[in-house]
Design a protein around this motif. Structure first.
Motif, short mmCIF file in Angstrom:
data_model
loop_
_atom_site.label_atom_id
_atom_site.label_comp_id
_atom_site.label_asym_id
_atom_site.label_seq_id
_atom_site.Cartn_x
_atom_site.Cartn_y
_atom_site.Cartn_z
N SER A 79 0.85 -1.19 0.00
CA SER A 79 0.00 0.00 0.00
C SER A 79 0.88 1.24 0.00
N GLN A 80 0.28 2.39 -0.28
CA GLN A 80 1.06 3.62 -0.35
C GLN A 80 0.20 4.80 0.05
N ALA A 81 0.85 5.83 0.59
CA ALA A 81 0.13 6.99 1.09
C ALA A 81 1.07 8.18 1.17
N VAL A 82 0.46 9.35 1.23
CA VAL A 82 1.17 10.58 1.60
C VAL A 82 0.45 11.17 2.80
N ALA A 83 1.13 11.25 3.93
CA ALA A 83 0.57 11.85 5.13
C ALA A 83 0.92 13.33 5.15
N HIS A 229 -4.06 8.90 -0.88
CA HIS A 229 -3.58 7.61 -1.37
C HIS A 229 -3.65 7.61 -2.89
N PRO A 230 -2.56 8.04 -3.54
CA PRO A 230 -2.57 8.05 -5.01
C PRO A 230 -2.78 6.64 -5.57
N GLU A 231 -3.14 6.60 -6.83
CA GLU A 231 -3.43 5.33 -7.48
C GLU A 231 -2.34 4.30 -7.20
N ASN A 232 -2.77 3.13 -6.73
CA ASN A 232 -1.84 2.05 -6.43
C ASN A 232 -1.56 1.25 -7.70
#
Length: 337
Positions: A79-83, A229-232
């Motif tokens: 998974s990926q994210a920008v906090a 959460h940009p496109e995974n």
């Protein structure tokens, strides 16, 4: 050159594949597009609204973006994210611990909701005031009758009234708000959260008093007040499998290089160099930090999706990523988490 945060946020709000959330560890409001839903032109600066919910980013000044990737329980995914983080003191909200009437929600995203009444649920979370909003006379009377009490008192009927009436949920942080108009996941939704915008309030996790999961590499002294959460590249919008997408992978790697944890980036770069050279794992020492080990393991997963499997990669996986499904450093990978 570092990415422009405002430009990235604007682009994300206009992208159906990007999800958003605000909340804490145990209380979170999520905004996602559903199916073929097409994002509308922004209703106001840094604001996106659909019939199911909405999000507004009201502040970017002083924000520290942190891009990161997390392990999935499924060993071929991540998974990926920008906090979007603020210093702890700046992030602090009211931390009310009882149901509290706040008055009409004059800042509601939709004009038609601005006369409805906002109530802080009293969850006492560090960086979010988790609220409900309603104009329903019956629910208003019930809420007002029990204002000043904890929702978790064993004889307080308000939580059941909320679950029955499905008021809007509104998560407020120092960076803005997320609003959810859909039903609350529970008996009326078959026990599952509806697709698209939804909320989770989990009393067991709330008791921990944490601002975020221990697996998220948030720097000490900083608090995530919103995340996107940009496109995974390997997981679809609703959590389904998808073929590896180099475009979305490369787009997030650019954010990761600019805003990601150094030890994560170093570990991933190191294992990619070893794999490119065809060297086995025998003389490689795993990083000492959790963040570094996550970088190593996700590096293996990503190499497999980019390059395919081979005996060398299988040896690395056996050495460093064989126990993924039983590992508590893997995160629930539902979209938006």
């Amino acid at each position: 050159m570092e990415p422009d945060l405002q430009e990235i946020v604007e682009r994300g709000l206009a992208d159906a594949e990007t999800g958003w959330n605000m909340g804490s560890f145990g209380a979170v409001a999520e905004f996602h597009h559903v199916g073929d839903e097409v994002p509308q032109a922004l209703a106001a600066p840094l604001t996106q609204v659909t019939q199911r919910g909405g999000v507004r980013i009201a502040r970017l000044a002083g924000v520290r973006p942190l891009a990161y990737e997390m392990l999935s329980p499924k060993p071929h995914r991540w998974s990926q994210a920008v906090a979007l983080c603020l210093p702890e003191a700046e992030a602090a909200m009211q931390r009310r611990d009882v149901l509290t009437e706040l008055g009409p929600d004059s800042q509601a995203l939709r004009p038609g909701d601005r006369e409805a009444v906002l109530f802080d649920m009293g969850l006492a979370q560090p960086q979010v005031d988790f609220c409900i909003r309603t104009a329903d006379p019956e629910l208003l009377a019930e809420l007002r009758a029990h204002a000043g009490r904890s929702l978790f008192d064993h004889d307080n009927p308000v939580m059941m009234a909320i679950l029955k009436a499905h008021p809007h949920r509104v998560a407020l942080t120092r960076l803005g708000r997320v609003e959810v108009y859909q039903k609350i996941g529970g008996p009326d939704t078959g026990g599952v959260s509806p697709e698209g915008p939804h909320t989770h309030v989990l009393p067991k996790l709330l008791r921990a008093g944490r601002t975020h999961s221990a697996n998220a590499p948030i720097p000490a002294g900083w608090v995530p007040c919103a995340s996107f959460h940009p496109e995974n590249p390997v997981i679809g919008r609703m959590g389904e499998e998808k073929d590896f997408d180099p475009r979305s992978f490369d787009a997030f790697q650019a954010l990761l290089r600019a805003w990601g944890p150094e030890e994560y980036l170093a570990a991933k770069s190191a294992v990619w160099a070893e794999l490119a050279a065809g060297r086995g794992p025998e003389s490689f020492t795993a990083p000492a930090s959790r963040t570094g080990r996550t970088g190593l393991r996700n590096g293996l997963r990503q190499w497999r999706r980019m390059k395919g499997d081979n005996d060398c990669l299988a040896a690395w996986t056996a050495a460093f990523d064989a126990s993924a499904e039983a590992d508590d450093s893997a995160e629930d990978e539902k979209p938006g988490h």
